[in-house]
Design an enzyme around this catalytic site. Sequence first.
Site, PDB file in Angstrom:
ATOM      1  N   ARG A 192       4.561  -3.718   1.838  1.00 48.77           N
ATOM      2  CA  ARG A 192       4.382  -4.577   3.010  1.00 48.77           C
ATOM      3  C   ARG A 192       5.315  -5.771   3.031  1.00 48.77           C
ATOM      4  O   ARG A 192       5.565  -6.399   2.012  1.00 48.77           O
ATOM      5  CB  ARG A 192       2.935  -5.094   3.065  1.00 48.77           C
ATOM      6  CG  ARG A 192       1.928  -4.061   3.449  1.00 48.77           C
ATOM      7  CD  ARG A 192       0.525  -4.548   3.204  1.00 48.77           C
ATOM      8  NE  ARG A 192       0.142  -4.442   1.797  1.00 48.77           N
ATOM      9  CZ  ARG A 192      -0.991  -4.908   1.302  1.00 48.77           C
ATOM     10  NH1 ARG A 192      -1.852  -5.511   2.076  1.00 48.77           N
ATOM     11  NH2 ARG A 192      -1.264  -4.773   0.024  1.00 48.77           N
TER      12      ARG A 192
ATOM     13  N   HIS B 254       7.558  -9.855   0.005  1.00 49.93           N
ATOM     14  CA  HIS B 254       7.153  -8.462   0.187  1.00 49.93           C
ATOM     15  C   HIS B 254       6.498  -7.966  -1.090  1.00 49.93           C
ATOM     16  O   HIS B 254       6.752  -8.471  -2.182  1.00 49.93           O
ATOM     17  CB  HIS B 254       8.350  -7.576   0.552  1.00 49.93           C
ATOM     18  CG  HIS B 254       9.313  -7.346  -0.574  1.00 49.93           C
ATOM     19  ND1 HIS B 254       9.163  -6.335  -1.499  1.00 49.93           N
ATOM     20  CD2 HIS B 254      10.435  -8.005  -0.947  1.00 49.93           C
ATOM     21  CE1 HIS B 254      10.141  -6.371  -2.373  1.00 49.93           C
ATOM     22  NE2 HIS B 254      10.938  -7.382  -2.071  1.00 49.93           N
ATOM     23  N   CYS B 255       5.603  -6.981  -0.921  1.00 52.34           N
ATOM     24  CA  CYS B 255       4.992  -6.317  -2.073  1.00 52.34           C
ATOM     25  C   CYS B 255       5.558  -4.893  -2.110  1.00 52.34           C
ATOM     26  O   CYS B 255       6.649  -4.631  -1.610  1.00 52.34           O
ATOM     27  CB  CYS B 255       3.473  -6.321  -1.967  1.00 52.34           C
ATOM     28  SG  CYS B 255       2.843  -5.523  -0.480  1.00 52.34           S
ATOM     29  N   ALA B 256       4.831  -3.972  -2.689  1.00 48.75           N
ATOM     30  CA  ALA B 256       5.347  -2.604  -2.833  1.00 48.75           C
ATOM     31  C   ALA B 256       5.553  -1.917  -1.489  1.00 48.75           C
ATOM     32  O   ALA B 256       6.459  -1.101  -1.334  1.00 48.75           O
ATOM     33  CB  ALA B 256       4.401  -1.781  -3.697  1.00 48.75           C
TER      34      ALA B 256
END
Length: 618
Positions: A196, A192-194
């Site tokens: 998504r 995961h990113c910030a």
Amino acid sequence: MKKLEFIPPIKGSIINLNQINDPGFSSGAMGPGIGITPAEGKVYAPFDGKIDVLFETKHALGITSTDNNAAILIHIGLDTVNMKGKGFTAHVQQGDNIKKGDLLLEFDIPLLKNAGYDLTTPVIITNATEFSYIAVKNNSSTIIIKDFSQSAENESSVITAAENNNLPSEDRVAKEILANIGGINNIRSVEHCATRLRLILKNKEKINEKAIENIEGVKGQFFAAAQYQIILGTGFVNKVYNVIVNNDSELAQSNNKDAAYADMTLLQKTSRILGDIFVPIIPVLVATGLFMGLRGTLISLGFHFSDNFLLMSQILTDTAFAFLPALVTWSAMKKFGGTPVIGIVLGLMLVAPQLPNAYAVANGSIQPLLINIGGFSIPTTGYQGSVLPALILGIFASKLQLSLKKIVPDVLDLILTPFLTLFISMILGILIIGPIMHHLEIFIFNAVRMFLELPYGIGGFVVGGLHQVIVVSGVHQIFNALEIELLSSTGKDMFNAIITGAIIAQGGAALAVAVRTKDKKKRSLYISSVIPAFLGITEPAIFGINLRFIKPFIFGLIGGAFSGMAASWMKLAGTGMGITVIPGTLLYMHQLPQYLIVNAIGLVVGFGLTFLFFKPKE
């Protein structure tokens, strides 16, 4: 349907589940069960089985029966997770096989009560839908938890609905996502990113995109960079990710990069590689830019500082750019599997004090060093502030080191491989790679700068209008190198100034959709997607709202184009990179009115066009 009978795992008074002072348990959201008021601080095995889950804090454990695969959660007290293991002693480990009546855990009742905790212990059957009859046998008595032998199908649907409606939001969303992507076994890797959740799936045909978009809490979904990406928003995505990878160590350690590269286009691969190299450097440059902005603001307000204070502030603002090649070679070596410390040394060699300083050569105060090789004089300088020479040298050195490791005997590897890597890379870096890449870098930089500085803000209009399209394509990381080059060469980032209006324009368009939406539930969801855009993160607004309806996205692009034109026309440029819109204000304290105007243009155009010409279908 199967039957389940077990003994109480704790000695004490048995109460109805709905008497527990915790709605997560009392509502039956996690499944049916009982509550126990402990008479002693010991937990025993309720049947023969296996310890599936033992939390690090030892306040709860999950057990699966070897006879009928029944899954039971024993949660000692309420909110006792906050004790972080204090007062709990485990006599088993996760994965252990157990026999009925085995001592599993002990807990200190006086200690926990003195700390203010309710020790009522829920005992939950988490897969109750598999059983038509569930009961607890307590000495000579039997307490029936569930008896739907004649109507098991109806009970199954009721419990499933309760689980979906009453689970904590992150558990519910994770469960519904898994149900609509083919289950956890269909996941090759997950990160995961910030904002998504990024999934690489084994079989994409199992995705039910409509169902995922309709999950409450999901703000959008799309394929990009060979990944299935689900927009969940800052903070919440971490929680959903943790639920999905919980108790699956292989999935928790999975790496999307290798799995995704195979399906990427060349442009996507290039963008991803550059992102992997430059993203780790960005926080340092953000901090440096903030220092510069703060110092400039204070000076413009009339503050006077001593020479020593100014010297210390220059150390804060200049060091990262003076040794920028060392940061780039370090990150490139790390990305391509080389030894990062060798990359640091190579980068420092590019700015060694024995070489003429690049900035001094550029302003004509000193001349390049001429090195004669085979009758050819090669003008040589340091590479202070250069990006491309360090990038290519770092990649070359990592490949060289890995090749040397294959042919150098193990007994000599520790000494010979680093020596040859440094020696060969230094010679080629200073005499061949450096000069060639530096001239190419100057050419590219000048071309980009000329485009951005086209008269009447034309360059800004084009970049501002197209930037969010490039974000959607997933190749926007390629601009990191450009911004770093702009900062190192000019001390300012005009690209950041152009794209900040493009970002807030998408937020404005999404805000207009929210304002015009009559459904309160949808409006609340839309507003939660809009807020990150004003902090510089547009993905929730774009994929959750604007791209769904197309027109708002186009109107946002128009707002970005006009704000980018204004930024170019006013020669707006930040003192750093990496932050935009509200946080980015700190980079523009020296041009604050212009910065506010640029953002206002993007917001007003994006919001205004969407509000006037878009009619959401409720």
